[in-house]
Write a protein that holds these residues in place. Structure first.
Motif, PDB file in Angstrom:
ATOM      1  N   MET A 120      10.880  48.804 -50.806  1.00  0.00           N
ATOM      2  CA  MET A 120       9.534  49.085 -51.273  1.00  0.00           C
ATOM      3  C   MET A 120       9.617  49.696 -52.665  1.00  0.00           C
ATOM      4  SD  MET A 120       6.294  49.336 -49.983  1.00  0.00           S
ATOM      5  CE  MET A 120       5.562  48.679 -51.405  1.00  0.00           C
ATOM      6  N   LYS A 121       8.734  49.248 -53.526  1.00  0.00           N
ATOM      7  CA  LYS A 121       8.657  49.818 -54.873  1.00  0.00           C
ATOM      8  C   LYS A 121       7.234  50.295 -55.122  1.00  0.00           C
ATOM      9  CE  LYS A 121       9.662  49.300 -59.645  1.00  0.00           C
ATOM     10  NZ  LYS A 121      10.656  48.942 -60.577  1.00  0.00           N
ATOM     11  N   ILE A 122       7.117  51.492 -55.651  1.00  0.00           N
ATOM     12  CA  ILE A 122       5.833  52.076 -56.024  1.00  0.00           C
ATOM     13  C   ILE A 122       5.865  52.337 -57.524  1.00  0.00           C
ATOM     14  CG2 ILE A 122       4.268  54.047 -55.775  1.00  0.00           C
ATOM     15  CD1 ILE A 122       4.425  52.660 -53.156  1.00  0.00           C
ATOM     16  N   THR A 123       4.862  51.809 -58.218  1.00  0.00           N
ATOM     17  CA  THR A 123       4.706  52.061 -59.650  1.00  0.00           C
ATOM     18  C   THR A 123       3.381  52.765 -59.863  1.00  0.00           C
ATOM     19  OG1 THR A 123       5.956  50.070 -60.243  1.00  0.00           O
ATOM     20  CG2 THR A 123       4.485  50.967 -61.925  1.00  0.00           C
ATOM     21  N   LYS A 171       3.744  44.196 -62.830  1.00  0.00           N
ATOM     22  CA  LYS A 171       4.607  43.072 -62.449  1.00  0.00           C
ATOM     23  C   LYS A 171       3.807  42.055 -61.640  1.00  0.00           C
ATOM     24  CE  LYS A 171       8.611  45.001 -63.768  1.00  0.00           C
ATOM     25  NZ  LYS A 171       8.224  45.896 -64.786  1.00  0.00           N
ATOM     26  N   GLU A 172       4.054  40.791 -61.901  1.00  0.00           N
ATOM     27  CA  GLU A 172       3.380  39.721 -61.169  1.00  0.00           C
ATOM     28  C   GLU A 172       3.668  39.860 -59.666  1.00  0.00           C
ATOM     29  OE1 GLU A 172       2.746  34.948 -61.209  1.00  0.00           O
ATOM     30  OE2 GLU A 172       3.358  36.032 -63.008  1.00  0.00           O
ATOM     31  N   GLY A 173       2.639  39.688 -58.871  1.00  0.00           N
ATOM     32  CA  GLY A 173       2.778  39.774 -57.422  1.00  0.00           C
ATOM     33  C   GLY A 173       2.611  41.174 -56.879  1.00  0.00           C
ATOM     34  N   SER A 174       2.494  42.155 -57.747  1.00  0.00           N
ATOM     35  CA  SER A 174       2.298  43.525 -57.295  1.00  0.00           C
ATOM     36  C   SER A 174       0.890  43.699 -56.727  1.00  0.00           C
ATOM     37  CB  SER A 174       2.506  44.495 -58.464  1.00  0.00           C
ATOM     38  OG  SER A 174       2.353  45.824 -58.032  1.00  0.00           O
ATOM     39  N   TYR A 175       0.789  44.467 -55.664  1.00  0.00           N
ATOM     40  CA  TYR A 175      -0.500  44.792 -55.072  1.00  0.00           C
ATOM     41  C   TYR A 175      -1.076  45.955 -55.889  1.00  0.00           C
ATOM     42  CZ  TYR A 175      -3.978  45.795 -51.456  1.00  0.00           C
ATOM     43  OH  TYR A 175      -5.149  45.984 -50.761  1.00  0.00           O
ATOM     44  N   ILE A 176      -2.223  45.748 -56.523  1.00  0.00           N
ATOM     45  CA  ILE A 176      -2.785  46.740 -57.446  1.00  0.00           C
ATOM     46  C   ILE A 176      -3.826  47.602 -56.736  1.00  0.00           C
ATOM     47  CG2 ILE A 176      -4.112  47.085 -59.567  1.00  0.00           C
ATOM     48  CD1 ILE A 176      -2.926  44.408 -60.565  1.00  0.00           C
ATOM     49  N   SER A 209       5.925  43.960 -51.334  1.00  0.00           N
ATOM     50  CA  SER A 209       7.011  44.919 -51.492  1.00  0.00           C
ATOM     51  C   SER A 209       6.861  45.765 -52.754  1.00  0.00           C
ATOM     52  CB  SER A 209       8.352  44.189 -51.522  1.00  0.00           C
ATOM     53  OG  SER A 209       8.393  43.306 -52.619  1.00  0.00           O
ATOM     54  N   HIS A 210       5.759  45.552 -53.476  1.00  0.00           N
ATOM     55  CA  HIS A 210       5.539  46.312 -54.708  1.00  0.00           C
ATOM     56  C   HIS A 210       4.066  46.680 -54.795  1.00  0.00           C
ATOM     57  CE1 HIS A 210       6.226  46.613 -59.354  1.00  0.00           C
ATOM     58  NE2 HIS A 210       5.837  47.743 -58.818  1.00  0.00           N
ATOM     59  N   ILE A 211       3.804  47.967 -54.859  1.00  0.00           N
ATOM     60  CA  ILE A 211       2.442  48.479 -55.020  1.00  0.00           C
ATOM     61  C   ILE A 211       2.371  49.187 -56.365  1.00  0.00           C
ATOM     62  CG2 ILE A 211       0.708  50.108 -54.159  1.00  0.00           C
ATOM     63  CD1 ILE A 211       1.885  49.639 -51.341  1.00  0.00           C
ATOM     64  N   LEU A 271      -9.752  45.781 -65.381  1.00  0.00           N
ATOM     65  CA  LEU A 271      -8.965  46.513 -64.388  1.00  0.00           C
ATOM     66  C   LEU A 271      -9.597  46.401 -63.004  1.00  0.00           C
ATOM     67  CD1 LEU A 271      -8.038  49.770 -66.336  1.00  0.00           C
ATOM     68  CD2 LEU A 271      -6.504  47.911 -65.689  1.00  0.00           C
ATOM     69  N   VAL A 272     -10.908  46.539 -62.963  1.00  0.00           N
ATOM     70  CA  VAL A 272     -11.633  46.441 -61.696  1.00  0.00           C
ATOM     71  C   VAL A 272     -11.407  45.052 -61.096  1.00  0.00           C
ATOM     72  CG1 VAL A 272     -13.915  46.517 -60.610  1.00  0.00           C
ATOM     73  CG2 VAL A 272     -13.329  48.179 -62.390  1.00  0.00           C
ATOM     74  N   SER A 273     -11.472  44.024 -61.933  1.00  0.00           N
ATOM     75  CA  SER A 273     -11.285  42.650 -61.469  1.00  0.00           C
ATOM     76  C   SER A 273      -9.863  42.388 -60.981  1.00  0.00           C
ATOM     77  CB  SER A 273     -11.622  41.659 -62.580  1.00  0.00           C
ATOM     78  OG  SER A 273     -12.967  41.773 -62.951  1.00  0.00           O
ATOM     79  N   ALA A 274      -8.879  43.026 -61.610  1.00  0.00           N
ATOM     80  CA  ALA A 274      -7.476  42.795 -61.255  1.00  0.00           C
ATOM     81  C   ALA A 274      -7.062  43.540 -59.986  1.00  0.00           C
ATOM     82  CB  ALA A 274      -6.575  43.231 -62.411  1.00  0.00           C
ATOM     83  N   ALA A 275      -7.830  44.549 -59.601  1.00  0.00           N
ATOM     84  CA  ALA A 275      -7.440  45.398 -58.474  1.00  0.00           C
ATOM     85  C   ALA A 275      -7.571  44.675 -57.136  1.00  0.00           C
ATOM     86  CB  ALA A 275      -8.285  46.663 -58.468  1.00  0.00           C
TER      87      ALA A 275
END
Length: 159
Positions: free
Chosen positions: A1-4, A68-73, A101-103, A117-121
């Motif tokens: 798991m990765k948290i950014t 990062k692409e595929g990250s859950y925002i 695996s990445h938030i 940002l709102v749209s990407a979340a």
């Protein structure tokens, strides 16, 4: 798991840096941690609404470039969902169980959030209806993320 955690502006206050360092260290038991700071725009008090929008857009572009692409925002947003510590733990657990695996948590600047940002979340969360400096929000978010992992692991945590 990765948290950014991606946030606008650099931390200056020693007490915040120390707290963030402590919770980053604690969280490292559960996840790889990455803290990203992007430059904030100069924003004098006399900005017009159009200038404010430009500032928010530039800061949003900087943040989104670092995701990062595929990250859950997960966006920290005053209009986001308010939840409990247990609710955050449940949300993070469900995100992980669906194969993410990445938030990435995003904290905007002092003027607020650009619509991009709102749209990407994938999810928007409100830490509180109270106003906090966005630098302090980082520390609160790290503490609550650590608490969420402790809850998920059924480990005790101070009350």
């Amino acid at each position: 798991m990765k948290i950014t955690i991606a946030a606008v502006g650099k931390l200056k206050e020693r007490y915040l840096k120390e707290g963030i360092s402590e919770y980053t260290k604690r969280l490292s038991r559960f996840a790889d941690m990455e803290l990203i700071e992007v430059e904030d725009e100069h924003a004098p008090d006399t900005l017009s609404p159009a200038q404010e929008a430009q500032v928010k857009q530039r800061e949003a572009e900087r943040l989104l470039k670092r995701v990062k692409e595929g990250s859950y925002i997960i966006l920290l947003d005053l209009a986001g969902e308010q939840t409990t510590s247990e609710g955050l733990a449940s949300k993070l657990e469900s995100v992980m169980l669906t194969g993410n695996s990445h938030i990435t948590f995003i904290i905007g600047g002092s003027l607020g959030l650009d619509q991009s940002l709102v749209s990407a979340a994938s999810y928007r969360i409100c830490l509180s209806k109270m106003t906090f400096p966005h630098q302090l929000a980082r520390l609160i978010l790290l503490e609550q993320t650590y608490r969420a992992f402790k809850i998920m692991k059924n480990e005790t945590y101070h009350k």
